[in-house]
Design a protein around this motif. Sequence first.
Motif, mmCIF file in Angstrom:
data_model
loop_
_atom_site.group_PDB
_atom_site.id
_atom_site.type_symbol
_atom_site.label_atom_id
_atom_site.label_comp_id
_atom_site.label_asym_id
_atom_site.label_seq_id
_atom_site.Cartn_x
_atom_site.Cartn_y
_atom_site.Cartn_z
ATOM 1 N N LEU A 1 0.685 -1.133 0.142
ATOM 2 C CA LEU A 1 0.375 -0.123 1.026
ATOM 3 C C LEU A 1 0.580 1.726 0.185
ATOM 4 C CD1 LEU A 1 -2.763 -1.577 2.792
ATOM 5 C CD2 LEU A 1 -2.953 -0.964 0.272
ATOM 6 N N LEU B 1 -5.539 -4.283 0.032
ATOM 7 C CA LEU B 1 -6.526 -3.987 1.049
ATOM 8 C C LEU B 1 -7.303 -4.862 1.206
ATOM 9 C CD1 LEU B 1 -7.212 -0.726 -1.076
ATOM 10 C CD2 LEU B 1 -6.171 -1.153 1.553
ATOM 11 N N LEU C 1 -5.804 -7.169 3.840
ATOM 12 C CA LEU C 1 -5.455 -6.686 5.420
ATOM 13 C C LEU C 1 -7.340 -6.326 6.417
ATOM 14 C CD1 LEU C 1 -3.128 -3.319 4.568
ATOM 15 C CD2 LEU C 1 -3.126 -5.567 6.697
ATOM 16 N N GLY C 2 -7.837 -6.087 5.198
ATOM 17 C CA GLY C 2 -9.751 -6.234 6.441
ATOM 18 C C GLY C 2 -9.946 -7.417 7.044
ATOM 19 N N GLN D 1 -12.652 -0.162 8.030
ATOM 20 C CA GLN D 1 -11.687 0.760 6.947
ATOM 21 C C GLN D 1 -11.079 0.316 5.385
ATOM 22 O OE1 GLN D 1 -9.152 3.141 9.955
ATOM 23 N NE2 GLN D 1 -10.685 2.847 11.134
ATOM 24 N N HIS D 2 -10.609 -0.518 6.001
ATOM 25 C CA HIS D 2 -9.925 -1.921 4.802
ATOM 26 C C HIS D 2 -10.956 -1.695 3.364
ATOM 27 C CE1 HIS D 2 -6.072 -1.042 7.034
ATOM 28 N NE2 HIS D 2 -5.367 -1.307 5.898
ATOM 29 N N ARG E 1 -12.773 1.288 1.700
ATOM 30 C CA ARG E 1 -11.905 1.452 1.071
ATOM 31 C C ARG E 1 -11.461 0.370 -0.663
ATOM 32 N NH1 ARG E 1 -5.643 3.231 1.389
ATOM 33 N NH2 ARG E 1 -5.277 3.734 -0.602
#
Length: 232
Positions: A5, A18, A21-22, A36-37, A40
């Motif tokens: 990222l 992303l 990560l989420g 949030q991830h 996005r």
Amino acid sequence: YGRLLRDFLGDPLIAPALFGLGVGHALKGEHDAAEQHLERVLRDFPGSELAPRVLFELGQVQLRQGRPRQAIARLRELSLAYPAFPQRRTVQLQLADIHFQLGEHAQAIALYRPLLEGRGKQADDRRILRRLGQAQQRSGQLQAALDTYQRLLDQATSTAGLDSVYFDQALVLLELERPEEAVRRLLQVRDDFATSPLATEAGRRAGRARFAQGDYRAALKIYQPLLDAGAD
């Protein structure tokens, strides 16, 4: 993922990073960061092939956060926009369960019914029938609830859990002003499921039904074992 990222902004691998990560944050119980991830991905990569999976994971995260309305919105978006999503049945069942838990029984019924149609028998059919019957009963669809409970009983392959089905069926019969059938069901719970937590209450309600009919001798006969046992 974090390095990707930082160092490769604009790279096509950003969306999967992303997403990864989420999901990773969600697995660790870090739901705010997970949301949030995942949000996005939807915001910055609207055409991503990951969108249906992102919507599904967002729904799970929001449920764990105790935000059922937001979860409903995401899961409905997934269901409508991606009808071929492999876990569509899971999504529909989850939506039905959320509405049921919120007391929105009409919406729950509308979602449970299609899950019982076509595709042959499914492993979760009994659980869905149980919830459908409860939703119908609580929304005042008494005959429909009675039919659903009977269907559940007809499909039973063991007696496990049937005490509560007979008990609820009896309550529906009482509401339909069919006390004779109701009393038979209640006494069946009392006698055939003597160790059930519902057994004592079934006896009480059966005695109450006989008393309401003016059959005091029958009521006393039903109440007597409860009095002998010292039940309140």
